[in-house]
Write an enzyme that holds these catalytic residues in place. Structure first.
Site, PDB file in Angstrom:
ATOM      1  N   PHE A 149       0.838  -1.199   0.000  1.00 16.71           N
ATOM      2  CA  PHE A 149       0.000   0.000   0.000  1.00 16.71           C
ATOM      3  C   PHE A 149       0.877   1.254   0.000  1.00 16.71           C
ATOM      4  CE2 PHE A 149      -2.272  -3.382   2.285  1.00 16.71           C
ATOM      5  CZ  PHE A 149      -3.388  -3.515   1.469  1.00 16.71           C
ATOM      6  N   GLY A 257      -9.289  18.977  -9.378  1.00 17.00           N
ATOM      7  CA  GLY A 257      -8.208  19.447 -10.218  1.00 17.00           C
ATOM      8  C   GLY A 257      -8.060  18.603 -11.452  1.00 17.00           C
ATOM      9  N   CYS A 264      -0.519   3.222 -10.906  1.00 18.44           N
ATOM     10  CA  CYS A 264      -1.403   2.351 -10.117  1.00 18.44           C
ATOM     11  C   CYS A 264      -2.886   2.605 -10.375  1.00 18.44           C
ATOM     12  CB  CYS A 264      -1.095   2.504  -8.629  1.00 18.44           C
ATOM     13  SG  CYS A 264       0.499   1.826  -8.149  1.00 18.44           S
TER      14      CYS A 264
END
Length: 439
Positions: A149, A257, A264
């Site tokens: 992670f 944005g 990923c």
């Protein structure tokens, strides 16, 4: 413990150095001779805060080494598979060639009683297939799946101080044995009481892709709200602040944005959709297609906004693009929204100069037709518009008054809603951002 790490890219190199930091004897294996030579010298082959120092410290300790021959992994009690799973050309599915090649190479050295641990992000069902192969070819060996992670820019911290450990384990005593070995590998981390989730292969495989899909959905949600704000005159930043106070929602990843990129999130949500289709559960993830569409529309809208700011035409206009990496504190340009926008601006006739604190060399190799500058000041010289497309601290901290002396026209487009709008407007700049009223 002697540990082997197969694959020394971003994930593998950080993992290998971190495991050595925990006290293990680690050998990293990779087929790329140039990369291995750099790592052996203590030179990081990519930009990642804290990694270079960790790499050199681990090498100096004598606990870390690198090589190109899988035979060097012989005798390791644990073998981590840390190779990439890119998107297949022409389709959404993940390309598992590197995972399968790494697993098959281990058959040359794997012994009964040793543990293979997958960390790569793979489609559901991959671990079961590999477990069957190892069980047939090397009876007595075990497989676990231990997803990573890592956040680029925080990879060392996320490895040594994770917020959870997930173990995908075989059933019965084999699962208990594999879990005990992993607890030994992560001993200092386990001792701190880090939460653990022990589960089956399929659930462990889904954890990373499910997490990335949720984050992508949250980002695209606020960008969809930005589209509505542009249509209604609302302010998406204030909207995000207001809903972010709800602890069921939270403010993180609610920054409207230019959208997400990198190696990923885009490929993982696409591979998730592809695998769901193969399993006959494609309807469960149809929403991810719109998540992907919203994300890509942000890039188109940024080009349109640049054209609007430049009086309706980009032809011959000088445009400074601040940022090339897909996110700050990284030199990763895979699926970079910033570079995608820069290329589109150039195709529409703009004279574009791109700068980035870390990613210029990578960008130059992959996008050689673009023009590059070493500093934001160099990029912005006589510019008709400045686009901030990666929210590096260096760009957030720019002095708008001093920066205004460099450009031809004081027009800034904040592609990440990262700048202090009031300060830039006070310095005489025309400020535009996705989902916010102009000034």
């Amino acid at each position: 413990m002697r540990i082997a790490v197969i694959g020394c890219g971003y994930l593998g190199a950080v993992h290998a150095a971190s495991m050595a930091e925990l006290g293990h004897e680690v050998v990293g294996i990779d087929v790329d001779e140039r990369k291995v030579a750099m790592l052996c010298r203590g030179d990081a082959p990519f930009y990642e805060p804290e990694f270079g120092e960790l790499l050199r410290h681990s090498l100096a300790s004598g606990r870390l080494s690198f090589g190109t021959d899988v035979a060097d992994a012989a005798g390791a009690r644990v073998h981590f598979i840390c190779v990439g799973t890119p998107q297949k050309h022409g389709e959404y599915a993940a390309d598992l060639r590197f995972v399968r090649s790494a697993a098959e190479s281990l058959l040359e050295v794997l012994e009964p009683g040793e543990l293979v641990v997958g960390k790569s992000t793979v489609p559901v069902g991959t671990a079961a297939d590999l477990a069957a192969m190892f069980g047939e070819k090397v009876p007595g060996s075990l497989l676990a799946w231990n997803p990573e992670f890592l956040r680029e820019g925080f990879a060392v911290r996320d490895t040594l101080h994770p917020d959870r450990l997930v173990y995908g384990l075989p059933a019965g005593e084999d699962g208990d044995t594999a879990a005990a070995v992993l607890d030994e590998v992560y001993g200092p981390i386990v001792a701190r009481g880090i939460p653990q989730v022990r589960t089956d292969y399929a659930t462990a495989e889904m954890v990373k892709t499910a997490a990335n899909s949720f984050l992508a959905t949250k980002i695209s949600f606020i960008n969809a709200m930005a589209e509505l704000c542009e249509a209604t005159g609302g302010d998406v930043k204030l909207l995000a602040d207001a809903i972010g106070y709800d602890d069921r929602i939270g403010r993180k990843f609610l920054n409207a944005g230019l959208g997400f990129g990198g190696g990923c999130l885009p490929k993982d949500i696409r591979a998730f959709m592809a695998r769901a289709g193969e399993l006959g559960a494609d309807q469960a993830l149809t929403f991810l297609r719109e998540v992907d569409n919203i994300n890509m529309r942000r890039r188109i809208r940024m080009v349109e906004l640049a054209r609007e700011v430049c009086d309706g035409s980009l032809l011959g206009k000088r445009v400074a693009v601040l940022g090339a990496a897909f996110k700050p504190d990284s030199d990763d340009i895979r699926d970079s929204p910033a570079l995608n926008v820069a290329a589109q601006l150039q195709l529409q006739g703009a004279v574009v100069r791109v700068t980035d604190p870390a990613a210029v060399e990578n960008s130059r190799r992959e996008w050689p037709h673009l023009d590059y500058a070493a500093t934001p000041e160099e990029a912005a010289e006589r510019a008709d518009a400045v686009l901030v497309l990666t929210e590096w601290k260096q760009y957030r901290d720019l002095d708008p008054a001093a920066f205004g002396e460099i450009v031809n026209r004081k027009r800034v487009l904040d592609g990440r809603n990262a700048l202090d709008r009031d300060a830039w407007v006070a310095a005489g700049w025309s400020y535009r951002a996705l989902g916010r009223r102009g000034s």
